[in-house]
Design a protein around this motif. Structure first.
Motif: not given
Length: 75
Positions: A1-7, A25-31, A71-75
């Protein structure tokens, strides 16, 4: 699946799911990295508009292949 990531610089303290629906949503290196399907530019536009209205700066956007199950994380 192709995704657009917003950092985003730093951790996102608000829940955007009320205005744009569930987001990956995920956390990555402080972002915070939000992901939306690249096949739906309308969702990307909604997320960017919501971030702008909240005064949240976007560090980068990028398109990536995402081979893992989503994986979709609930709000």
């Amino acid at each position: 699946m192709r995704l657009c990531e917003i950092v985003l610089d730093g951790q996102l303290a608000v829940d955007l799911s009320d205005s744009v629906g569930p987001l990956r949503r995920r956390e990555e290196a402080g972002s915070t990295v939000l992901s939306v399907p690249a096949s739906d530019p309308a969702i990307l536009a909604q997320v960017l508009e919501a971030l702008e209205s909240l005064g949240i700066g976007v560090t980068a956007t990028r398109q990536v292949e995402h081979p893992e199950p989503d994986v979709v994380e609930p709000g």
